[in-house]
Write a protein that holds these residues in place. Structure first.
Motif, short mmCIF file in Angstrom:
data_model
loop_
_atom_site.label_atom_id
_atom_site.label_comp_id
_atom_site.label_asym_id
_atom_site.label_seq_id
_atom_site.Cartn_x
_atom_site.Cartn_y
_atom_site.Cartn_z
N VAL A 4 0.85 -1.18 0.00
CA VAL A 4 0.00 0.00 0.00
C VAL A 4 0.89 1.24 0.00
CG1 VAL A 4 -1.83 1.21 1.23
CG2 VAL A 4 -1.73 -1.28 1.28
N ALA A 5 0.51 2.23 -0.76
CA ALA A 5 1.31 3.45 -0.88
C ALA A 5 1.31 4.21 0.45
CB ALA A 5 0.75 4.34 -1.98
N PRO A 6 2.44 4.83 0.82
CA PRO A 6 2.51 5.58 2.08
C PRO A 6 1.50 6.74 2.14
CG PRO A 6 4.71 5.22 1.20
CD PRO A 6 3.73 4.74 0.17
N SER A 7 1.21 7.36 1.02
CA SER A 7 0.25 8.46 1.02
C SER A 7 -1.15 7.95 1.38
CB SER A 7 0.24 9.16 -0.34
OG SER A 7 -0.17 8.26 -1.35
N ARG A 8 -1.47 6.73 0.93
CA ARG A 8 -2.78 6.14 1.28
C ARG A 8 -2.84 5.82 2.76
NH1 ARG A 8 -6.73 5.54 -2.76
NH2 ARG A 8 -7.22 3.49 -1.98
N LEU A 9 -1.72 5.31 3.35
CA LEU A 9 -1.68 5.02 4.78
C LEU A 9 -1.81 6.31 5.59
CD1 LEU A 9 1.09 2.29 5.01
CD2 LEU A 9 -1.37 2.00 5.33
N ALA A 10 -1.17 7.40 5.12
CA ALA A 10 -1.26 8.68 5.82
C ALA A 10 -2.69 9.21 5.78
CB ALA A 10 -0.30 9.69 5.21
N ALA A 11 -3.36 9.07 4.63
CA ALA A 11 -4.75 9.50 4.51
C ALA A 11 -5.65 8.67 5.42
CB ALA A 11 -5.21 9.41 3.06
#
Length: 106
Positions: A4-11
């Motif tokens: 999973v992309a880090p930006s998706r985890l941050a969101a």
């Protein structure tokens, strides 16, 4: 399986914080939130220690028991001694003419 992309985890983390009303802190900066959420200690400390009873409070209690307040007795003796030496508090003015301030005004 794809990562999973880090930006998706941050969101996802930001959305989770909004839903559960927690602080969003992606950089892990110290905020003091642990101490602000903690229960206050003051009320517990007030209830732990018993109320102190002063001599004046004891003398006001019903029952007719009276004890001598030596600190107050010494204070009154010191005030009387100062008055005798002329170092006491000045007399209060009864009228405007008695006032020192009125005589100094121009």
């Amino acid at each position: 399986m794809a990562a999973v992309a880090p930006s998706r985890l941050a969101a996802l983390t930001k959305l989770r914080c909004e839903i559960f009303q927690t602080a969003y802190n992606p950089t892990s900066v110290r905020t003091g939130a642990k101490y602000l959420r903690a229960r206050l200690r003051g009320p517990s400390m007030i209830h732990y220690y018993p109320d102190t009873l002063t001599v004046a409070e004891f003398n006001r209690m019903p029952g007719g028991f009276k004890i001598q307040d030596w600190a107050e007795y010494q204070r009154l003796a010191d005030v009387e001694e100062k008055k005798r030496r002329g170092k006491g508090a000045p007399r209060k003015a009864k009228t405007a003419a008695d006032s020192r301030r009125m005589s100094r005004k121009r």
